[in-house]
Design an enzyme around this catalytic site. Structure first.
Site, mmCIF file in Angstrom:
data_model
loop_
_atom_site.group_PDB
_atom_site.id
_atom_site.type_symbol
_atom_site.label_atom_id
_atom_site.label_comp_id
_atom_site.label_asym_id
_atom_site.label_seq_id
_atom_site.Cartn_x
_atom_site.Cartn_y
_atom_site.Cartn_z
ATOM 1 N N ASP A 144 0.872 -1.167 0.000
ATOM 2 C CA ASP A 144 0.000 0.000 0.000
ATOM 3 C C ASP A 144 0.913 1.220 0.000
ATOM 4 O O ASP A 144 1.486 1.578 1.023
ATOM 5 C CB ASP A 144 -0.896 -0.037 1.244
ATOM 6 C CG ASP A 144 -1.769 1.209 1.374
ATOM 7 O OD1 ASP A 144 -1.704 2.090 0.496
ATOM 8 O OD2 ASP A 144 -2.502 1.305 2.385
ATOM 9 N N ASN A 192 -8.652 1.388 -3.083
ATOM 10 C CA ASN A 192 -9.158 1.902 -1.807
ATOM 11 C C ASN A 192 -10.474 2.611 -2.111
ATOM 12 O O ASN A 192 -10.533 3.454 -3.009
ATOM 13 C CB ASN A 192 -8.123 2.857 -1.199
ATOM 14 C CG ASN A 192 -8.545 3.429 0.146
ATOM 15 O OD1 ASN A 192 -8.377 4.612 0.406
ATOM 16 N ND2 ASN A 192 -9.093 2.601 1.019
#
Length: 390
Positions: A250, A312
């Site tokens: 991430d 996301n």
């Protein structure tokens, strides 16, 4: 595609640490869908269904790794390592258990872990001679305790080696410079370790066991490699960029960010806004470089109907910020895990919910390891044995 190419399947997911999954943060999510036991079961179902060789997970607490991930996944042939963020060292043992970090799990029957390294970004930054004492480092980099892990693996069957990186950068949208510095320090350490790994000794003993790994046949179907009496010898690599490299995580950075461009192009010039407006020692003076030829595993889908719309998905933000980067000289993408069904998404305002247990979606790519180019052997010139005058 050539037959008998070794394949490797890599899965990456920010699973949303249980202590962050609160009603105050995710007020739109039913309380039952925020419950850790429920989310854990959904996460495990997804991991089992994907059956990847490597799992790079972010936001895994020490407690969840110890009590949930390892016991449940050990029966699925996974071994693993976990490092919490740096703040855990300053806490009591009980409080430290709740700190999230990076977990990397791998199929123990197929791969041997040769080395593992924790990269504590802030600690490295404040100890660099060129960054020590800089107020920007002290005020912007040091407060963020983000980490990465770098591991070296060897295939039991073929002896091929791989460097696998798992990383989670800071999330704050106003800290684009911090994200770039964090990624720069990460890749600087990948570079140093890759050079070390080219000199890593061959394995003398693989316990004389090779569990079935898979290869692709001429039709592109996976077939098991039959067990061999003697495992493949450890492969040797002449250059640090020859070892297959995968950088997952991430990155909290979109495709138009300086972080993405740095990873894709191998350079962040010093006149970038993120570098020129701050003093980060040599990074600000000279720019940041890495020697690898990296590509985002999903980049070939950009601009197509199959493009990943987000990784996301929350009410305030929806975009791609998670990636699996791979070295193009040694790996080739075979397939990637596609996005959620667009029709379903029309009825879903945000994640998490009962069907999606985290605010990020999982990404996965399957690669083939490209055949190695054999070292050319030039024959010694033969001038004959005659001794006559020229």
């Amino acid at each position: 595609m050539s037959p008998n190419l070794e394949t490797v399947k890599v899965f990456s997911w920010n699973v949303l640490c249980e202590k962050y999954a609160t009603a105050s943060t995710y007020g739109y999510t039913p309380s039952g869908a925020l419950n850790w036991e429920y989310r854990r079961d959904c996460i495990m179902e997804e991991i089992e269904a994907r059956d990847a060789d490597f799992l790079c997970l972010q936001e895994v607490s020490t407690e969840a790794f110890r009590d949930d991930f390892m016991p449940l996944l050990a029966s699925k042939d996974y071994k693993g390592i976990h490092y919490p963020k740096s703040r855990a060292r300053t806490m009591s043992e009980k409080d430290a258990l709740t700190v999230d970090g990076c977990a990397l799990l791998y199929k123990g029957s197929k791969y041997i872990l040769l080395d593992k390294q924790l990269i504590e970004i802030a600690t490295i930054a404040i100890n660099r001679p060129d960054m020590k004492g800089k107020s920007d480092v002290f005020n912007r980099i040091m407060p963020k305790d983000n980490i990465g892990t770098i591991c070296l693996f060897e295939s039991r069957a073929t002896g091929a080696r791989m460097i696998l990186v798992n990383f989670h950068s800071t999330w704050d949208s106003v800290l684009a410079d911090v994200k770039l510095i964090q990624t720069g320090i990460l890749m600087e350490n990948v570079t140093k370790l890759a050079e070390k790994y080219t000199r890593w000794p061959a394995l003398k003993d693989k316990k004389h066991i090779v569990f079935p790994a898979t290869v692709l046949d001429e039709d592109g179907h996976e077939v098991p490699i039959p067990p061999a009496d003697v495992p493949g010898p450890s492969q040797e690599y002449r250059n640090s960029t020859d070892i297959p490299l995968l950088v997952c995580g991430d990155f909290n950075s979109t495709v138009n960010s300086s972080v993405y461009n740095f990873l894709a192009k191998g350079r962040a010039p010093p006149d970038l806004e993120e570098l020129s407006q701050h003093d980060y020692g040599n990074f600000s003076k000279d720019g940041i470089d890495h020697p690898f030829s990296l590509r985002d595993a999903y980049s070939h889908l950009q601009g197509t109907a199959d493009e990943l719309p987000f990784t996301n998905y929350t009410p305030g933000f929806s975009d791609v910020i998670d990636y699996i980067w791979y070295s193009t000289n040694s790996l080739e993408v075979v397939s990637v895990l596609g996005p959620p069904d667009p029709e379903h998404m029309k009825r879903v305002p945000a994640f998490p919910n009962y069907h999606f247990p985290a605010d990020h979606i999982q990404i996965m790519a399957e690669f083939t390891i490209k055949p190695r180019k054999e070292k050319k052997v030039h024959p010694e010139p033969d001038f004959g044995s005659g001794s006559g005058n020229r």
